[in-house]
Every structure is written in C-alpha cells, then in structure tokens.
Scaffold this active site. Sequence first.
Site, PDB file in Angstrom:
ATOM      1  N   PHE A  12       0.791  -1.095  -0.019  1.00 29.35           N
ATOM      2  CA  PHE A  12      -0.016   0.141  -0.137  1.00 29.35           C
ATOM      3  C   PHE A  12       0.949   1.125   0.002  1.00 29.35           C
ATOM      4  CE2 PHE A  12      -2.349   3.410   2.355  1.00 29.35           C
ATOM      5  CZ  PHE A  12      -3.408   3.621   1.354  1.00 29.35           C
ATOM      6  N   GLY A  13       0.595   2.175  -1.010  1.00 29.72           N
ATOM      7  CA  GLY A  13       1.391   3.323  -1.109  1.00 29.72           C
ATOM      8  C   GLY A  13       0.450   4.649  -0.927  1.00 29.72           C
ATOM      9  N   GLY A  15       2.210   7.751  -0.603  1.00 36.09           N
ATOM     10  CA  GLY A  15       2.751   8.962  -0.864  1.00 36.09           C
ATOM     11  C   GLY A  15       3.339   8.973  -2.204  1.00 36.09           C
ATOM     12  N   SER A  16       4.724   8.886  -2.512  1.00 35.60           N
ATOM     13  CA  SER A  16       4.929   8.999  -3.982  1.00 35.60           C
ATOM     14  C   SER A  16       4.623   7.666  -4.642  1.00 35.60           C
ATOM     15  CB  SER A  16       6.373   9.184  -4.217  1.00 35.60           C
ATOM     16  OG  SER A  16       7.337   8.165  -3.377  1.00 35.60           O
ATOM     17  N   GLU A  23      12.572   3.399   0.728  1.00 31.14           N
ATOM     18  CA  GLU A  23      12.297   4.122   1.843  1.00 31.14           C
ATOM     19  C   GLU A  23      13.342   3.752   3.220  1.00 31.14           C
ATOM     20  OE1 GLU A  23       9.345   5.352   1.771  1.00 31.14           O
ATOM     21  OE2 GLU A  23       8.834   4.535  -0.511  1.00 31.14           O
TER      22      GLU A  23
END
Length: 182
Positions: A8-9, A11-12, A87
């Site tokens: 799950f993203g 942000g970018s 990350e």
Amino acid sequence: MSHEIWIFGYGSLVWRPAFPFQRQHPGYIVGWARRFWQGSTDHRGVPGAPGRVVTLVESPGHRCWGMAYEVAHHQLAEVLDILDFREQGGYVRHDLPLYLSGDEQRPRSATVYVAAADNPSYLGPASLPDIAHQIRASRGPSGPNIDYVLRLAEALSAMQAEDEHVHELAGLLREPILAETG
C-alpha cells in the site's frame, strides 16, 4: 502459496511505484492519517536542508486513501529490496488491513512503510504555512519538494480521495509568493 500479496502506497508510491506489480487498485487503511512530518534528505531535500514527505500517524477512525499494488509471489523479495532501499530514510514495514475501493467487505493484509516519531529524520508536526515554506525551499535528487506535494494531490484527486492535510497544503503551495516589503 495462494494468498494475495499487497503493497500500500500513500505518498510517491501512489503515482510512481517503480517496482513490478500484477495490478493496482485504489484503497485505504483505517486508523491512520497522512502527514508531512517526515524529513527527506535523500529524495526531496539534502542533508542540512531536508524536504518534507508523508508518513502515517495513528488517528482513530481516520481513513487514509492511496494505491494498492498486488505483487506476484516470485517477485516479492525483489520488490521489498527495491522498497527497503527507497524507503530507507526512517521508514519501517508494517502489515496493516487494506480495503480496496468497491470491495470493502473483504480486508486484505498489506505491507505499508511508516516513519515513526523515533527515527532520526522525523520532523514532526508544524503549521501548514511553516510546512509549505519548508517545502518551497527544498529540492533533492528526486526533484523539487513542491512537485512531490502537487503530484500527490493530483493523484488523490484523480481517484476522488479526500485528504484535507494534502489538499490544504497543495492549495498553499499553489498560491503566489508575495514579495516581502520593508
């Protein structure tokens, strides 16, 4: 293995996953809010002048929308290596329940990268005008910090996802800078 593997993203990763996946789908997690409280010295800022990027903070009842990516079992190690490197600036993996848009009755487990308050790059809360000022001034190897905010706001709007923090910040960043008089 027969279970699905999801990343799950929020942000970018919403607009630039840069890893192999089988399918993508808008989704959300519950109990977390997206905030521009994490410093970035490797992507949207530099050492001594960090940019601000998003992390998640616990927020009961809150819904954080983003993009979910299903990853093939045989590519999981490769994808996690890519994301662990990307990350590395204070983010750690969490497994959280994920709800896909249109299929909220069947939560899935998703890997989510979260930067907690105890990491060395954590900047913490600030007023939106102060955050906007820092973002306007920040640039790193991945480009201007302002681009990160505006691309995220555009991607969330495209999926009709509401996020007051992101949209208010993007609105401040779209306003012209008034020249100081003195």
